[in-house]
Design an enzyme around this catalytic site. Structure first.
Site, PDB file in Angstrom:
ATOM      1  CD  GLU A  25      -2.893  -1.487   2.178  1.00  0.00           C
ATOM      2  OE1 GLU A  25      -3.060  -0.565   3.002  1.00  0.00           O
ATOM      3  OE2 GLU A  25      -3.470  -2.589   2.254  1.00  0.00           O
ATOM      4  CD  GLU A  48      -7.910   1.432   3.890  1.00  0.00           C
ATOM      5  OE1 GLU A  48      -7.962   0.903   5.010  1.00  0.00           O
ATOM      6  OE2 GLU A  48      -7.231   0.977   2.947  1.00  0.00           O
TER       7      GLU A  48
END
Lengths: 320, 359
Positions: free
Chosen positions: A26, A183
């Site tokens: 990520e 996120e």
């Protein structure tokens, strides 16, 4: 008659942690942490920030995890289990991080832990946490939502709540006294997109601005925040023998995170062309729609209830 | 390629050879040369070329185990085969899951990128116990669908891929002179209207061609994006399935004797790759693709256009004189291959009308 809203006093935040690479692929968080580590603090910041690359081995290999998902290793049970050389790498690492940034639940834990993540789902920016009454987290969310005339202006900001008691809370952000995962999606894993990196950088900066203002005694007016509380997960339709998925998220649902899903709405389109519909009785808000890492966890999407939470005004208890 | 050509085509090809040798002349001779060139092109378009029938076709998915549309297209085709047998498709089709171990683990590859294992050097070197899994598998696939370069090789391999780049549907082939493949591309361009359909040629001699489809006589890759690796999107799956169905449809029509009219096919030829700016010591990226370039595959990149935005906020620009077309912009699997994007030149390929050769 004028009624003053209830005011909360909180201790100032002296230690903050910014963590990236908890999942090694990520990448916005990975590059943000690398950038922050390059510009080390010159000692003049009003708050001490520790910047951490959570899972360096996974980052190096550009994989989510090496042996087990690090962001599921922070339950009390896992943190207190005995480790040996043969323990999974991530379990050893979670205990190291708990010693560095915690211990979870103790007075020594960092005041705020912000853990940076990306998702393949079209979630915009979400602050994901375990409490729907943590006024610090809710005020930070309100602060991010209020920003205008910035690069982030077109990115929606939402507050997502998992109703899990602290002992069972399994993610890294549960180690701090206050904490959330920041996120941002959509971004493919193992890819860094410039606008996603910028949005994350700005999100972290706004969070730091709020903390500094808070620490210097600013009064933050109360108000309200929409909170999405996770209710349940829905898996893909699967073949009963092979367990292989037999449908993809329906085009009408794909990319429509946080748009209300009604009973009877299309959910999946099978590979042979049939539409499968949402059979639940309650209209709910879907999110994490088609997250790549969740196929192996048996999750096609999560469903949440939305409610408006009123938050009091807050000011730090600074010793003057 | 052996074929019966009309006299026009032979003359046309001769004209082209002559034209290229008069390129260096100027003035009136050049003017004459250009006139002849366009005369030849028109002749090629009007010509009818007879080509051998295509008896067998293979659809391959999961060559990269985390490019999921192809995995599920093959899964669905296998289900159709179980249900309908020979009646599933109007022509014989073999379906193959190219890299089953990588598919099971949802990874691009286990030890080595399988789609770089089909050059002659790798296919002809002996297998040992220490050979990477993908090299073993490449040899197996070459036996099953090849041998590459022989008359036993299957007529067409359609290899299915996904990319994180915004490339719509791109058909990738390693040569500009395969009229079967180019006709299929032209057919897909006409029939698929909801997504841009482009043709990419690598211009590589067949023995150096390293990808799976080079095993067959007329292979090409179907690349669809954008889709994250490890994810299957219904819209992307549908595009890929439709492209496969149309390919089967073309072969069926061609085999039944239909004439496919010639014409021009716009294509992009690979020129070179550009890497990310990197830290000289650690080799980690110091910039991402610039927001003004991100998702703009096949646009025209001109001198001064932004390429990268560094993590500290600086813009890096395109400094070359020649405008070129970028593609595979920000493909996840290419970070380790040191490729931020490829650059290509647009060109027009002229193809004759074709019909199946009658015995």
């Amino acid at each position: 008659m004028f009624v003053e809203k209830k005011r909360q006093k909180k201790k100032e935040m002296s230690r903050v942690a910014v963590c990236g690479g908890t999942h090694g692929n990520e990448l916005a968080g990975v590059y943000l942490v690398r950038e922050r580590l390059k510009r080390r603090a010159d000692g003049t910041e009003p708050v001490s920030v520790v910047t951490v690359m959570s899972n360096p081995r996974a980052v190096q290999l550009c994989v989510r995890y090496v042996e087990t998902d690090l962001n599921r290793c922070f339950t009390r049970a896992t943190l207190s289990a005995p480790v040996s050389e043969t323990s999974p790498y991530e379990m050893i690492r979670s205990q190291e991080l708990n010693a560095l940034l915690g211990p979870k639940g103790s007075a020594q834990a960092v005041d705020l832990l912000c853990d940076l993540h990306n998702t393949t789902a079209n979630t915009g920016l979400c602050l994901i946490t375990y409490s729907d009454c943590d006024w610090i987290c809710l005020h930070i969310c309100k602060h991010l939502q209020a920003r205008t005339n910035t690069k982030m202006a077109s990115t929606p900001v939402r507050y997502v709540h998992f109703d899990i008691p602290l002992n069972e809370a399994y993610s890294l952000d549960s180690v701090g006294k206050h904490g959330f995962a920041m996120e941002i999606g959509p971004q493919p894993h193992s890819v860094v997109r410039s606008v996603i990196f910028s949005a994350m950088q700005e999100g972290v900066q706004l969070m730091m601005d709020w903390i500094c203002q808070f620490n210097s005694g600013t009064l933050f007016e109360g108000g309200w925040v929409d909170v999405y509380t996770m209710v349940k997960n829905i898996d893909y339709p699967r073949d009963s023998e092979t367990h292989v998925i037999t449908a993809a998220v329906h085009p009408n649902l794909q990319d429509r995170d946080f748009c209300l899903l009604h009973p009877g709405d299309p959910m999946f389109l099978s590979f042979s062309g049939e539409t499968l519909r949402y059979k639940g009785k309650e209209a709910l808000y879907p999110f994490f729609i088609n997250e790549g890492a969740y196929y192996e966890k048996g999750i096609a999407l999560s469903l949440a209830r939305k409610r408006r939470v009123e938050i009091p005004s807050v000011r730090s208890e600074t010793l003057r | 390629m052996s074929c019966h050509t009309s006299p026009y085509v032979s003359k046309g090809l001769l004209c082209l050879v002559q034209f290229h040798s008069v390129r260096l002349l100027g003035g009136k001779q050049l003017e004459e040369g250009v006139k002849q060139h366009y005369f030849c092109i028109e002749k090629i378009k009007m010509a009818l070329v007879f080509l051998p029938a295509l008896a067998r076709m293979a659809v391959c998915g999961g060559t990269h185990g985390n490019e999921l549309s192809g995995v599920y297209v093959v899964q669905e085709m296998e289900r159709q085969w179980k249900e309908k047998g020979e009646c599933a498709w109007p022509i014989p089709v073999t379906t193959v899951l190219s890299n089953p171990r990588a598919v099971k683990e949802c990874r691009r590859y286990i030890e080595k990128d399988m789609n770089r294992c089909f050059n002659r050097a790798t296919l002809s070197s002996p297998i040992t116990d220490s050979s990477p899994y993908e090299v073993l598998r490449a040899h197996e696939l070459n036996n099953l669908l090849g041998p590459k370069g022989s008359t036993d090789a299957i007529d067409l391999i359609c290899d299915l891929h996904n990319t994180t780049a915004n490339m719509g549907l791109t058909l990738i082939h390693y040569t500009t002179s395969d009229w079967v493949t180019l006709h299929i591309c032209k057919y897909l361009q006409t029939k698929l209207t909801k997504v841009p359909v482009r043709v990419l040629v690598l211009d590589v001699p067949i023995s150096d061609a390293y990808s799976l489809e080079s095993v067959s006589k007329h292979g090409f890759s179907i690349e669809v994006g954008p889709q994250p690796h490890g994810v299957v999107r219904a819209d992307i799956y549908t595009i890929m399935k439709e492209a496969v169905d149309l390919t089967i449809d073309w072969i069926h029509k061609f085999s039944s004797g239909m004439v496919f009219e010639g014409g021009d096919v716009e294509a992009f030829r690979f020129i070179k790759s550009v890497d990310y700016p990197r830290d000289p010591e650690t080799r980690t990226l110091t910039a991402a693709i610039h927001p003004q370039l991100q998702d703009r595959d096949f646009c025209l990149l001109k001198r001064g256009d932004p390429l990268f935005l560094s993590f500290s906020g600086e813009t890096v620009k395109y400094e070359e004189e020649e405008p070129l077309h970028p593609f595979f912009i920000n493909e996840a699997a290419y970070y380790e291959k040191e490729i931020a994007f490829h650059l290509g030149k647009k060109m027009m390929l002229t193809i004759p009308s074709v019909q199946v050769q009658k015995d």
